[in-house]
Motif scaffolding. Structure first.
Motif, PDB file in Angstrom:
ATOM      1  N   LEU A 264      46.209  48.640  38.415  1.00  0.00           N
ATOM      2  CA  LEU A 264      46.745  47.955  37.219  1.00  0.00           C
ATOM      3  C   LEU A 264      46.017  48.345  35.930  1.00  0.00           C
ATOM      4  O   LEU A 264      46.537  48.148  34.834  1.00  0.00           O
TER       5      LEU A 264
ATOM      6  N   SER B 289      44.671  32.357  43.167  1.00  0.00           N
ATOM      7  CA  SER B 289      44.599  33.764  42.771  1.00  0.00           C
ATOM      8  C   SER B 289      44.762  33.892  41.268  1.00  0.00           C
ATOM      9  O   SER B 289      45.519  33.137  40.646  1.00  0.00           O
ATOM     10  N   GLY B 290      44.059  34.854  40.699  1.00  0.00           N
ATOM     11  CA  GLY B 290      44.169  35.108  39.266  1.00  0.00           C
ATOM     12  C   GLY B 290      45.577  35.457  38.819  1.00  0.00           C
ATOM     13  O   GLY B 290      45.901  35.320  37.637  1.00  0.00           O
ATOM     14  N   PHE B 291      46.436  35.872  39.747  1.00  0.00           N
ATOM     15  CA  PHE B 291      47.828  36.158  39.357  1.00  0.00           C
ATOM     16  C   PHE B 291      48.506  34.895  38.839  1.00  0.00           C
ATOM     17  O   PHE B 291      49.485  34.962  38.124  1.00  0.00           O
TER      18      PHE B 291
ATOM     19  N   HIS C 114      37.025  43.306  35.157  1.00  0.00           N
ATOM     20  CA  HIS C 114      37.320  42.377  36.248  1.00  0.00           C
ATOM     21  C   HIS C 114      37.316  43.122  37.589  1.00  0.00           C
ATOM     22  O   HIS C 114      36.741  42.645  38.567  1.00  0.00           O
TER      23      HIS C 114
ATOM     24  N   GLY D 231      42.349  40.046  48.687  1.00  0.00           N
ATOM     25  CA  GLY D 231      42.060  38.825  47.919  1.00  0.00           C
ATOM     26  C   GLY D 231      42.604  37.564  48.574  1.00  0.00           C
ATOM     27  O   GLY D 231      43.298  37.628  49.601  1.00  0.00           O
TER      28      GLY D 231
ATOM     29  N   HIS E 196      35.769  30.422  34.627  1.00  0.00           N
ATOM     30  CA  HIS E 196      37.233  30.429  34.712  1.00  0.00           C
ATOM     31  C   HIS E 196      37.872  29.486  33.703  1.00  0.00           C
ATOM     32  O   HIS E 196      38.847  29.843  33.038  1.00  0.00           O
TER      33      HIS E 196
ATOM     34  N   ARG F  23      40.830  44.262  32.516  1.00  0.00           N
ATOM     35  CA  ARG F  23      41.196  44.618  33.903  1.00  0.00           C
ATOM     36  C   ARG F  23      40.136  45.513  34.543  1.00  0.00           C
ATOM     37  O   ARG F  23      39.805  45.354  35.717  1.00  0.00           O
TER      38      ARG F  23
ATOM     39  N   GLN G 238      44.961  35.784  47.848  1.00  0.00           N
ATOM     40  CA  GLN G 238      46.420  35.670  47.927  1.00  0.00           C
ATOM     41  C   GLN G 238      47.007  36.908  48.605  1.00  0.00           C
ATOM     42  O   GLN G 238      48.192  37.214  48.457  1.00  0.00           O
TER      43      GLN G 238
ATOM     44  N   THR H 177      46.291  40.138  48.118  1.00  0.00           N
ATOM     45  CA  THR H 177      46.405  41.397  47.370  1.00  0.00           C
ATOM     46  C   THR H 177      45.186  42.284  47.642  1.00  0.00           C
ATOM     47  O   THR H 177      44.056  41.824  47.482  1.00  0.00           O
TER      48      THR H 177
ATOM     49  N   ARG I 230      50.649  38.355  29.409  1.00  0.00           N
ATOM     50  CA  ARG I 230      51.691  39.263  29.921  1.00  0.00           C
ATOM     51  C   ARG I 230      53.057  38.936  29.326  1.00  0.00           C
ATOM     52  O   ARG I 230      53.909  39.802  29.184  1.00  0.00           O
TER      53      ARG I 230
HETATM   54  C1  HEM Z   1      33.860  36.327  41.433  1.00  0.00           C
HETATM   55  C2  HEM Z   1      34.795  36.426  40.548  1.00  0.00           C
HETATM   56  C3  HEM Z   1      36.202  36.883  40.809  1.00  0.00           C
HETATM   57  C4  HEM Z   1      36.725  37.424  41.942  1.00  0.00           C
HETATM   58  C5  HEM Z   1      36.029  37.738  43.268  1.00  0.00           C
HETATM   59  C6  HEM Z   1      38.130  37.682  41.658  1.00  0.00           C
HETATM   60  C7  HEM Z   1      39.008  38.227  42.567  1.00  0.00           C
HETATM   61  C8  HEM Z   1      40.305  38.565  42.306  1.00  0.00           C
HETATM   62  C9  HEM Z   1      41.210  39.178  43.250  1.00  0.00           C
HETATM   63  C10 HEM Z   1      40.853  39.576  44.702  1.00  0.00           C
HETATM   64  C11 HEM Z   1      42.410  39.336  42.630  1.00  0.00           C
HETATM   65  C12 HEM Z   1      43.694  39.895  43.255  1.00  0.00           C
HETATM   66  C13 HEM Z   1      44.651  38.767  43.573  1.00  0.00           C
HETATM   67  C14 HEM Z   1      44.239  37.951  44.775  1.00  0.00           C
HETATM   68  O1  HEM Z   1      44.608  38.287  45.895  1.00  0.00           O
HETATM   69  O2  HEM Z   1      43.532  36.961  44.575  1.00  0.00           O
HETATM   70  C15 HEM Z   1      42.259  38.831  41.288  1.00  0.00           C
HETATM   71  C16 HEM Z   1      43.229  38.857  40.306  1.00  0.00           C
HETATM   72  C17 HEM Z   1      43.096  38.301  39.053  1.00  0.00           C
HETATM   73  N1  HEM Z   1      42.010  37.557  38.594  1.00  0.00           N
HETATM   74 FE1  HEM Z   1      40.215  37.449  39.469  1.00  0.00          FE
HETATM   75  N2  HEM Z   1      38.417  37.298  40.380  1.00  0.00           N
HETATM   76  C18 HEM Z   1      37.274  36.787  39.823  1.00  0.00           C
HETATM   77  C19 HEM Z   1      37.134  36.262  38.542  1.00  0.00           C
HETATM   78  C20 HEM Z   1      38.163  36.089  37.643  1.00  0.00           C
HETATM   79  C21 HEM Z   1      38.032  35.450  36.346  1.00  0.00           C
HETATM   80  C22 HEM Z   1      36.771  34.864  35.714  1.00  0.00           C
HETATM   81  C23 HEM Z   1      39.271  35.452  35.797  1.00  0.00           C
HETATM   82  C24 HEM Z   1      39.572  34.869  34.438  1.00  0.00           C
HETATM   83  C25 HEM Z   1      40.682  34.305  34.073  1.00  0.00           C
HETATM   84  C26 HEM Z   1      40.172  36.102  36.730  1.00  0.00           C
HETATM   85  C27 HEM Z   1      41.515  36.323  36.546  1.00  0.00           C
HETATM   86  C28 HEM Z   1      42.309  37.113  37.337  1.00  0.00           C
HETATM   87  C29 HEM Z   1      43.618  37.602  36.938  1.00  0.00           C
HETATM   88  C30 HEM Z   1      44.307  37.333  35.609  1.00  0.00           C
HETATM   89  C31 HEM Z   1      44.109  38.362  38.000  1.00  0.00           C
HETATM   90  C32 HEM Z   1      45.419  39.140  38.014  1.00  0.00           C
HETATM   91  C33 HEM Z   1      45.022  40.542  37.503  1.00  0.00           C
HETATM   92  C34 HEM Z   1      46.081  41.390  36.804  1.00  0.00           C
HETATM   93  O3  HEM Z   1      47.236  40.963  36.653  1.00  0.00           O
HETATM   94  O4  HEM Z   1      45.699  42.510  36.423  1.00  0.00           O
HETATM   95  N3  HEM Z   1      39.463  36.472  37.831  1.00  0.00           N
HETATM   96  N4  HEM Z   1      40.984  38.372  41.103  1.00  0.00           N
END
Ligand code: HEM
Length: 234
Positions: free
Chosen positions: A211, A119-121, A185, A199, A50, A182, A201, A203, A130
């Motif tokens: 997306l 959350s990644g958001f 991911h 997730g 991350h 996307r 948060q 989602t 974005r």
């Molecule tokens: C085990 C690894 C990961 C899991 C299980 C995971 C899970 C999730 C989930 C469930 C969401 C939806 C929002 C929420 O409710 O949290 C999300 C969104 C997002 N995550 Fe991850 N994530 C992982 C790794 C990463 C990594 C390495 C990044 C790098 C920066 C990242 C960046 C993001 C971003 C930018 C979004 C928003 C997506 C968008 O706008 O299309 N995530 N993630």
């Protein structure tokens, strides 16, 4: 003349050597949880992916933002150079996702419990992407209009407009790599926590799947349909 002692640091700041001072490695390497703070040893893997992704995303949007300014000023060769870097940075961010699949889905559940509402958001890097992506598209389209061209014409006469053609291809590559990230991911998330869950948060993971279809430059994608149509009509 005094002989320079290369073993001694000359830069200011903390750190035993100039390497450590310039790169601020003491601070950088203190940014991950120590073993005694971890709930699982894979937290180092998780934080590394991350944090490294945030750095590459920062470089990606910074270069894309400056490319936008350069397009506005008509400095198209410079913009091309920066966009090539921005796309390459996204390739690295995509490649790093492979590492997360080295974690056990069951053991990851332990780590997930200490993420709070994280959350990644809220990723500053992806927010930057974005934010700058639409501005880049607007600058390119305005520049094209100023030269009396539309996208279909540009592609039909790509050889006569080499720089503009290369820029259009870099814009679609940038858009494509955001979608590729996307997609990748989404698959990592599905593999680690599942595709029918919610997730940290709130989602639903399914929403992330939706997306993938989002495009910043639909006109560049549409132009391909128009070119196929034009060729069919000939
Ligand atoms: C085990 C690894 C990961 C899991 C299980 C995971 C899970 C999730 C989930 C469930 C969401 C939806 C929002 C929420 O409710 O949290 C999300 C969104 C997002 N995550 Fe991850 N994530 C992982 C790794 C990463 C990594 C390495 C990044 C790098 C920066 C990242 C960046 C993001 C971003 C930018 C979004 C928003 C997506 C968008 O706008 O299309 N995530 N993630």
């Amino acid at each position: 003349m005094a002989v320079e002692d290369y073993t001694q640091p000359v830069l200011p700041g903390p750190g035993a050597s100039d390497y450590e001072r310039y790169l601020r490695t003491d601070e950088l390497l203190a940014l991950q949880k120590r073993p005694d703070e971890q709930v699982h040893r894979d937290e180092l893997l998780f934080q590394t992916v991350h944090q490294a992704s945030e750095l590459w995303l920062k470089l990606a949007w910074t270069e894309a933002e400056e490319a936008t300014r350069q397009i506005e000023r008509g400095e198209l060769d410079g913009a091309e150079r920066l966009l090539r870097r921005a796309v390459l940075a996204l390739q690295y961010v995509i490649a790093q996702l492979d590492m997360l699949e080295q974690m056990s889905p069951w053991e990851y559940q332990t780590i997930r419990k200490v993420l709070g509402h994280g959350s990644g958001f809220d990723s500053p890097g992806f927010r930057g992407i974005r934010r700058v992506a639409p501005q880049l598209g607007q600058a390119f389209m305005a520049m094209l209009r100023g030269r009396g061209l539309d996208i279909v014409e540009l592609y039909r006469k790509g050889r006569e407009n080499e720089t503009l053609y290369q820029l259009a291809e870099l814009l679609i590559a940038w858009d494509e790599h955001i979608a590729l990230w996307r997609m990748r991911h989404y698959l990592v998330v599905a593999r680690v926590i599942g595709d029918e869950v919610v997730g940290t948060q709130g989602t639903p993971v399914e929403f992330l799947g939706g997306l993938i279809k989002q495009r910043f430059y639909p006109e560049l994608w549409r132009a391909r349909n128009q070119l196929t149509q034009l060729a069919n009509d000939e």
